[in-house]
Design a protein around this motif. Structure first.
Motif, short mmCIF file in Angstrom:
data_model
loop_
_atom_site.label_atom_id
_atom_site.label_comp_id
_atom_site.label_asym_id
_atom_site.label_seq_id
_atom_site.Cartn_x
_atom_site.Cartn_y
_atom_site.Cartn_z
N VAL A 67 65.20 53.36 55.16
CA VAL A 67 66.27 52.64 54.46
C VAL A 67 65.86 51.18 54.34
N LEU A 68 65.89 50.66 53.12
CA LEU A 68 65.48 49.28 52.85
C LEU A 68 66.68 48.44 52.43
N PHE A 69 66.68 47.17 52.88
CA PHE A 69 67.81 46.28 52.62
C PHE A 69 67.33 44.95 52.05
N GLY A 70 68.24 44.24 51.41
CA GLY A 70 67.96 42.90 50.92
C GLY A 70 68.83 41.87 51.62
N GLU A 71 68.57 40.61 51.36
CA GLU A 71 69.40 39.51 51.85
C GLU A 71 69.41 39.39 53.38
N ASP A 72 68.28 39.69 54.02
CA ASP A 72 68.15 39.54 55.48
C ASP A 72 69.28 40.22 56.23
N ASN A 73 69.64 41.41 55.81
CA ASN A 73 70.80 42.07 56.38
C ASN A 73 70.53 43.56 56.52
N LEU A 74 70.79 44.10 57.70
CA LEU A 74 70.59 45.53 57.93
C LEU A 74 71.83 46.34 57.58
N ASN A 75 72.89 45.69 57.16
CA ASN A 75 74.10 46.38 56.78
C ASN A 75 74.81 45.59 55.68
N PRO A 76 74.25 45.57 54.46
CA PRO A 76 74.75 44.68 53.41
C PRO A 76 76.05 45.12 52.75
N GLY A 77 76.50 46.35 53.00
CA GLY A 77 77.72 46.81 52.34
C GLY A 77 77.46 47.16 50.89
N ARG A 78 78.47 47.09 50.09
CA ARG A 78 78.36 47.53 48.69
C ARG A 78 77.58 46.56 47.82
N ARG A 79 77.61 45.28 48.13
CA ARG A 79 77.02 44.28 47.24
C ARG A 79 75.51 44.10 47.44
N GLY A 80 75.02 44.32 48.63
CA GLY A 80 73.61 44.07 48.90
C GLY A 80 72.72 45.22 48.47
N THR A 81 71.41 44.92 48.38
CA THR A 81 70.42 45.93 48.04
C THR A 81 70.29 46.94 49.17
N LYS A 82 70.27 48.21 48.83
CA LYS A 82 70.10 49.25 49.84
C LYS A 82 69.42 50.44 49.18
N LEU A 83 68.21 50.77 49.63
CA LEU A 83 67.44 51.88 49.05
C LEU A 83 67.14 52.93 50.11
N TRP A 84 67.22 54.19 49.73
CA TRP A 84 66.83 55.30 50.59
C TRP A 84 65.49 55.83 50.09
N ILE A 85 64.46 55.74 50.91
CA ILE A 85 63.12 56.21 50.54
C ILE A 85 62.77 57.43 51.39
N ARG A 86 62.33 58.52 50.75
CA ARG A 86 62.06 59.76 51.47
C ARG A 86 60.61 60.22 51.38
N GLU A 87 59.78 59.50 50.64
CA GLU A 87 58.39 59.92 50.52
C GLU A 87 57.51 58.75 50.10
N THR A 88 56.20 58.94 50.26
CA THR A 88 55.21 57.93 49.88
C THR A 88 55.36 57.56 48.41
N GLY A 89 55.26 56.26 48.12
CA GLY A 89 55.32 55.85 46.73
C GLY A 89 55.50 54.35 46.57
N GLU A 90 55.46 53.92 45.32
CA GLU A 90 55.61 52.51 44.98
C GLU A 90 57.10 52.17 44.85
N ILE A 91 57.46 50.96 45.27
CA ILE A 91 58.84 50.51 45.16
C ILE A 91 59.14 50.15 43.70
N ALA A 92 60.33 50.48 43.22
CA ALA A 92 60.72 50.15 41.85
C ALA A 92 60.59 48.64 41.63
#
Length: 264
Positions: A67-92
């Protein structure tokens, strides 16, 4: 006739119960996973995309999940960036300049950064990293299906009251995610592996390297001499000694696959 049917039904129910009881439950396999390794009764993966049955047991019932986050936050809520990554690959592309934090929920991972194509950051299963080694530069991620040595490293420190704390992963935002220890460390009690201490948050300010083989007494002397006592705001886990980074083959130490050498 009805009595005969009842006996048949009862017999079938007993047979089904006996069959179900003969196999381990999902909960049992989660609590008692088979050991990692390459042997006939060992699991070679830390996570997978489903179930890997082995002699009636399951190696791992979880998908890989980072799980990846933005804004120096591990729990950004609805407004912050939050990505679920399940396999090897390039980030969008739209997220490459926004990711700052990560949680390796299932599996071990390697994170690759745009400005350091041949050096990455290892995240071990369970790691919650408030501030990545390279901020806002994440390029790609890779599932690491091995029990990597860096995941066993630990650093135990002490404050002036004698209270101890053990770090097993990096924290570059102690002033936000570990306030009770920000500017409170006075000495190192014990350690394994390689570490780097920072005077400022977000990997800033003066740095002090701790390399495997250093004597604890020598480390504590350096902490006093270089005025790190009660001045440490960042603790970084390293895969090899930072003092000899250029001479060490960290690429080999991290067991990069040919995939990375071919593509980066």
């Amino acid at each position: 006739m009805n009595r005969h049917r009842k006996i048949q039904t009862l017999f079938l129910m007993v047979l089904i119960l006996m069959t179900v009881d003969a196999w381990p439950s999902r909960d049992d396999t989660k609590e008692n996973p088979l050991p990692l390794g390459d042997g006939p009764n060992e699991c070679s993966k830390l996570c997978n995309t489903g179930h890997e049955n082995l002699n009636g047991g399951e190696c791992n019932t979880h998908e890989c999940l980072l799980v990846l986050f933005g804004e120096d936050n591990l729990n950004p809520g609805r407004r912050g960036t939050k990505l679920w990554i399940r396999e090897t690959g390039e980030i969008a592309e739209e997220y490459k300049d926004t990711i700052t934090s990560a949680h390796a929920k299932y599996g071990n991972w390697v994170l690759k950064f745009k400005s350091r194509p041949f050096v990455g950051q290892i995240l071990c299963e369970g790691d919650k990293i408030p501030y990545l080694d390279m901020n806002d530069e994440l390029d790609s991620v890779k599932e690491l299906h091995e029990d990597h040595p860096v995941c066993k490293t630990k650093l135990t420190v002490e404050d002036e009251d004698g209270t101890k704390k053990t770090f097993d992963s990096s924290n570059g935002l102690m002033n936000k995610f570990d306030k009770g220890w920000n500017d409170k460390i006075v000495k190192v009690v014990s350690y394994t592996g390689n570490w780097k201490l920072y005077k400022n948050s977000k990997w800033g300010g003066d740095v002090l390297y701790i390399c495997e083989g250093d004597k604890v007494t020598t480390i504590n002397e350096r902490i006093i001499e270089r005025e790190y006592k009660k001045e440490i705001s960042g603790v970084q886990r390293l895969p090899c000694c930072g003092r000899t980074w250029k001479s060490n083959n960290c690429d080999e130490y991290w067991h990069w696959s040919d995939y990375w050498r071919d593509h980066y």
